[in-house]
Design a protein around this motif. Structure first.
Motif, PDB file in Angstrom:
ATOM      1  N   VAL A 399       0.851  -1.187   0.000  1.00 22.77           N
ATOM      2  CA  VAL A 399       0.000   0.000   0.000  1.00 22.77           C
ATOM      3  C   VAL A 399       0.889   1.240   0.000  1.00 22.77           C
ATOM      4  N   VAL A 400       0.562   2.216  -0.854  1.00 22.09           N
ATOM      5  CA  VAL A 400       1.258   3.504  -0.877  1.00 22.09           C
ATOM      6  C   VAL A 400       0.204   4.592  -0.686  1.00 22.09           C
ATOM      7  N   ARG A 401       0.356   5.416   0.353  1.00 22.84           N
ATOM      8  CA  ARG A 401      -0.644   6.442   0.657  1.00 22.84           C
ATOM      9  C   ARG A 401       0.013   7.813   0.824  1.00 22.84           C
ATOM     10  N   ASN A 402      -0.718   8.873   0.463  1.00 22.80           N
ATOM     11  CA  ASN A 402      -0.185  10.227   0.670  1.00 22.80           C
ATOM     12  C   ASN A 402      -0.167  10.563   2.162  1.00 22.80           C
ATOM     13  N   GLU A 403       0.592  11.612   2.494  1.00 21.49           N
ATOM     14  CA  GLU A 403       0.796  11.943   3.912  1.00 21.49           C
ATOM     15  C   GLU A 403      -0.494  12.371   4.617  1.00 21.49           C
ATOM     16  N   ILE A 404      -1.351  13.118   3.909  1.00 16.27           N
ATOM     17  CA  ILE A 404      -2.589  13.604   4.532  1.00 16.27           C
ATOM     18  C   ILE A 404      -3.439  12.417   4.992  1.00 16.27           C
ATOM     19  N   THR A 405      -3.617  11.464   4.092  1.00 15.79           N
ATOM     20  CA  THR A 405      -4.425  10.280   4.414  1.00 15.79           C
ATOM     21  C   THR A 405      -3.802   9.493   5.552  1.00 15.79           C
ATOM     22  N   ALA A 406      -2.477   9.291   5.481  1.00 12.41           N
ATOM     23  CA  ALA A 406      -1.789   8.495   6.506  1.00 12.41           C
ATOM     24  C   ALA A 406      -1.863   9.172   7.875  1.00 12.41           C
ATOM     25  N   ILE A 424       3.736  19.055  12.106  1.00 17.66           N
ATOM     26  CA  ILE A 424       4.877  19.882  11.705  1.00 17.66           C
ATOM     27  C   ILE A 424       6.085  18.979  11.536  1.00 17.66           C
ATOM     28  N   GLY A 425       6.580  18.907  10.317  1.00 18.33           N
ATOM     29  CA  GLY A 425       7.728  18.064  10.027  1.00 18.33           C
ATOM     30  C   GLY A 425       8.958  18.884   9.714  1.00 18.33           C
ATOM     31  N   GLY A 426       9.935  18.236   9.105  1.00 18.12           N
ATOM     32  CA  GLY A 426      11.189  18.923   8.806  1.00 18.12           C
ATOM     33  C   GLY A 426      11.055  19.954   7.710  1.00 18.12           C
ATOM     34  N   GLN A 427      10.214  19.671   6.716  1.00 17.19           N
ATOM     35  CA  GLN A 427      10.146  20.522   5.535  1.00 17.19           C
ATOM     36  C   GLN A 427       8.772  21.149   5.313  1.00 17.19           C
ATOM     37  N   ASP A 428       7.747  20.573   5.915  1.00 15.69           N
ATOM     38  CA  ASP A 428       6.423  21.149   5.717  1.00 15.69           C
ATOM     39  C   ASP A 428       5.566  21.029   6.974  1.00 15.69           C
ATOM     40  N   SER A 429       4.450  21.731   6.966  1.00 14.95           N
ATOM     41  CA  SER A 429       3.503  21.642   8.077  1.00 14.95           C
ATOM     42  C   SER A 429       2.107  21.473   7.480  1.00 14.95           C
ATOM     43  N   LYS A 430       1.259  20.762   8.200  1.00 13.77           N
ATOM     44  CA  LYS A 430      -0.066  20.423   7.678  1.00 13.77           C
ATOM     45  C   LYS A 430      -1.138  20.707   8.730  1.00 13.77           C
ATOM     46  N   TYR A 431      -2.300  21.106   8.227  1.00 11.93           N
ATOM     47  CA  TYR A 431      -3.496  21.215   9.053  1.00 11.93           C
ATOM     48  C   TYR A 431      -4.559  20.338   8.392  1.00 11.93           C
ATOM     49  N   ILE A 432      -5.181  19.446   9.193  1.00 10.11           N
ATOM     50  CA  ILE A 432      -6.210  18.544   8.673  1.00 10.11           C
ATOM     51  C   ILE A 432      -7.440  18.662   9.559  1.00 10.11           C
ATOM     52  N   TYR A 433      -8.597  18.849   8.922  1.00 14.48           N
ATOM     53  CA  TYR A 433      -9.848  18.894   9.672  1.00 14.48           C
ATOM     54  C   TYR A 433     -10.684  17.665   9.313  1.00 14.48           C
ATOM     55  N   LEU A 434     -11.122  16.929  10.342  1.00 15.08           N
ATOM     56  CA  LEU A 434     -11.915  15.725  10.147  1.00 15.08           C
ATOM     57  C   LEU A 434     -13.357  15.958  10.607  1.00 15.08           C
ATOM     58  N   ASP A 435     -14.283  15.454   9.830  1.00 15.52           N
ATOM     59  CA  ASP A 435     -15.696  15.533  10.196  1.00 15.52           C
ATOM     60  C   ASP A 435     -16.248  14.114  10.253  1.00 15.52           C
ATOM     61  N   LYS A 436     -16.492  13.630  11.486  1.00 18.67           N
ATOM     62  CA  LYS A 436     -16.989  12.266  11.712  1.00 18.67           C
ATOM     63  C   LYS A 436     -16.095  11.215  11.045  1.00 18.67           C
ATOM     64  N   GLY A 437     -14.790  11.403  11.229  1.00 19.92           N
ATOM     65  CA  GLY A 437     -13.838  10.413  10.733  1.00 19.92           C
ATOM     66  C   GLY A 437     -13.476  10.550   9.270  1.00 19.92           C
ATOM     67  N   THR A 438     -13.973  11.575   8.593  1.00 22.67           N
ATOM     68  CA  THR A 438     -13.684  11.781   7.173  1.00 22.67           C
ATOM     69  C   THR A 438     -12.942  13.107   6.997  1.00 22.67           C
ATOM     70  N   ILE A 439     -11.934  13.123   6.115  1.00 20.44           N
ATOM     71  CA  ILE A 439     -11.193  14.359   5.859  1.00 20.44           C
ATOM     72  C   ILE A 439     -12.117  15.352   5.166  1.00 20.44           C
ATOM     73  N   ALA A 440     -12.382  16.461   5.846  1.00 20.45           N
ATOM     74  CA  ALA A 440     -13.272  17.493   5.298  1.00 20.45           C
ATOM     75  C   ALA A 440     -12.480  18.649   4.704  1.00 20.45           C
ATOM     76  N   ASP A 441     -11.281  18.880   5.216  1.00 16.64           N
ATOM     77  CA  ASP A 441     -10.474  20.001   4.726  1.00 16.64           C
ATOM     78  C   ASP A 441      -9.038  19.791   5.171  1.00 16.64           C
ATOM     79  N   PHE A 442      -8.097  20.323   4.403  1.00 17.83           N
ATOM     80  CA  PHE A 442      -6.689  20.295   4.814  1.00 17.83           C
ATOM     81  C   PHE A 442      -5.932  21.364   4.053  1.00 17.83           C
ATOM     82  N   THR A 443      -4.778  21.742   4.576  1.00 14.41           N
ATOM     83  CA  THR A 443      -3.886  22.654   3.874  1.00 14.41           C
ATOM     84  C   THR A 443      -2.460  22.386   4.328  1.00 14.41           C
ATOM     85  N   MET A 444      -1.497  22.776   3.470  1.00 16.29           N
ATOM     86  CA  MET A 444      -0.072  22.607   3.772  1.00 16.29           C
ATOM     87  C   MET A 444       0.640  23.921   3.488  1.00 16.29           C
TER      88      MET A 444
END
Length: 483
Positions: A399-406, A424-444
């Protein structure tokens, strides 16, 4: 009559002592580590120990030199003028000067219309550190080389890849992709050297012709790869590129020359004045509200302990176990975990890969194996991170998955009610919003490394503080500075 030129910049302090014949009797070049006034006091003390009462005058230059000149009450000369003065003193035939230091770069055009070399026009880089010495140092450290090794490696490159030079984040992203495509280090290094000169050509020259002879000075002039880039990009012959003998301290020499000519001179005032200032200095910068303990910190500790108790188990050494591997190769580090069939954590490994993701995977798997029972059966492998495809092919991932999903799936497993994730990682930072267990929004983050781990690491290096102690020291502050 001995005259002192003091150049204190954003990252280094340089001093030059000249006599009436314009001969250099002494010079030094040291890093400031975020303490320009303290460093200036030390270098001036060194000069005074050597020359005593023979010192007759002093002129300052550099970004921090202006403040120091005000403390000392002595003459100051603009750094562009100081660098141009030194370059044309040693090489009056010069028509273009490039100065690249630790945090800034300068392009100076010289005219000879009136029979003497004069500044016709100049340009400075913006606030971004892309295209400066600190940028190259950061990438050298990231690849696991000293800046000297970095310089030599660039000359070995046969093919030079295109790397973005307008921004440190874009450049690092290009580097990561090239590393994951197994491009040799020397070609990536050469690409970085060419990138900063292309950046200078487009952002500073802006279409204006670069005429030889060209004088290249500043600390980065020691870099053989950048010298090669200047020659090739500006199509210079060997004799048309001039590297001054004292390329590291040209600003200090220029300041001393202005003093000796009487154009920006003042009597010598030295280290004692700086020592007195440092003893009495009282600085009250704007601060955020005073820090105080907050309830969520204790709540976080409780949640963490609860999760660790749930996902961590102990196992018998002789027990055969079915495990599932998770591998996350990011821009800076490699993370590996082994989970059992229930999703409990069996073992984990975290390491920096220094730009060599495949080597870190080999090492990481060996480290992980040492922490596992003797008899294991790998039932499945998943990869994520910026290096997920390269590593997935290398280890045969199922399985290969993108970082947001993982990131979202991992957080949901630990706490099904989670709705907000900050990563917050070494090179980027992410914000993920979940709605009832589902990704509703994100940004990097997109175009700037500020707010990431590599940014903190780079500041730690400049301040001489190991990144491991950075957080501990930060928490000793009662009220953070507004920056």
């Amino acid at each position: 009559m001995l005259y002192v030129g003091l150049d204190v910049g954003s990252g280094t302090a340089k001093v030059a002592v000249l006599n009436e014949k314009r001969e250099i009797l002494f010079s030094t070049y040291v890093r400031t580590h975020g303490q320009p006034i303290e460093t200036a006091e030390r270098v001036l003390s060194q000069v005074e120990e050597r020359f005593g009462n023979s010192l007759s005058g002093i002129t300052c230059t550099g970004t921090a030199g202006k403040t120091i000149s005000q403390i000392l009450g002595v003459a100051f000369v603009n750094e562009v003028m100081a660098h141009a003065k030194a370059a044309t003193f040693f090489h009056p035939e010069a028509k273009t000067i490039i100065d690249i230091g630790g945090e800034d770069s300068k392009l100076i055009f010289i005219t000879h219309e009136r029979g003497v070399p004069e500044i016709e026009e100049f340009a400075l880089n913006t606030l971004c550190a892309a295209g400066t010495g600190s940028f190259l140092e950061q990438q050298a450290a990231r690849l696991g080389y000293t800046i000297e090794e970095f310089s030599q490696k660039a000359l070995l490159a046969r093919n030079i890849p295109r790397i973005a030079g307008r921004c440190t984040v874009f450049a690092k992203s290009d580097m990561i992709h090239l590393q994951q495509a197994a491009v040799p280090d020397e070609e990536i290094i050469a690409g970085l050297c060419f990138a900063i000169i292309r950046n200078l050509k487009s952002n500073l020259a802006k279409g204006k012709p670069i005429l030889p002879p060209l004088v290249f000075q500043g600390g980065v002039a020691a870099n053989l790869g950048v010298r090669r880039a200047i020659k090739e990009i500006f199509q210079l012959k060997e004799e048309e590129l001039i590297i001054p003998e004292h390329f590291k301290i040209m600003g200090a020499i220029g300041a001393a020359l202005y003093g000796l000519e009487g154009k920006a001179s003042s009597p010598y005032v030295g280290a004692q004045v700086l020592r007195d200032y440092l003893k009495e200095r009282a600085y009250n910068p704007p601060r955020h509200p005073v820090l105080f303990p907050y309830e969520s910190a204790e709540l976080s500790r409780q949640v963490r302990k609860k999760i660790e108790d749930r996902v961590t188990k102990t196992y018998r050494i002789d027990e055969e176990m079915e495990i599932y591997l998770g591998v996350d190769v990011g821009s800076v580090s490699t993370k590996l975990v082994a989970l059992d069939r229930d999703g409990s954590l069996v073992a984990k490994v975290y390491m920096f890969h220094h730009g060599k993701p495949l080597e870190s995977i080999k090492k990481g798997l060996l480290e992980l194996r040492k922490k596992l029972p003797e008899r294991v059966k790998v039932k499945g492998v998943g990869t994520t991170g910026s290096g997920r495809y390269l590593v997935g092919d290398f280890i045969g991932a199922d399985v290969v998955r993108n970082e947001i999903t993982a990131q979202a799936y991992g957080a949901l497993y630990l706490d099904p009610e989670v709705d907000t994730i900050f990563e917050i990682g070494g090179q980027d930072s992410k914000y993920i919003y979940l709605d009832k267990g589902t990704i509703a929004d994100f940004t990097m983050n997109k175009a700037c490394a500020a707010g990431t781990g590599s940014f903190l690491q780079e500041q730690g290096v400049k301040l001489g503080i190991p990144i491991e102690k950075f957080g501990e020291i930060a928490l000793q502050s009662k009220a953070p500075l507004k920056m």
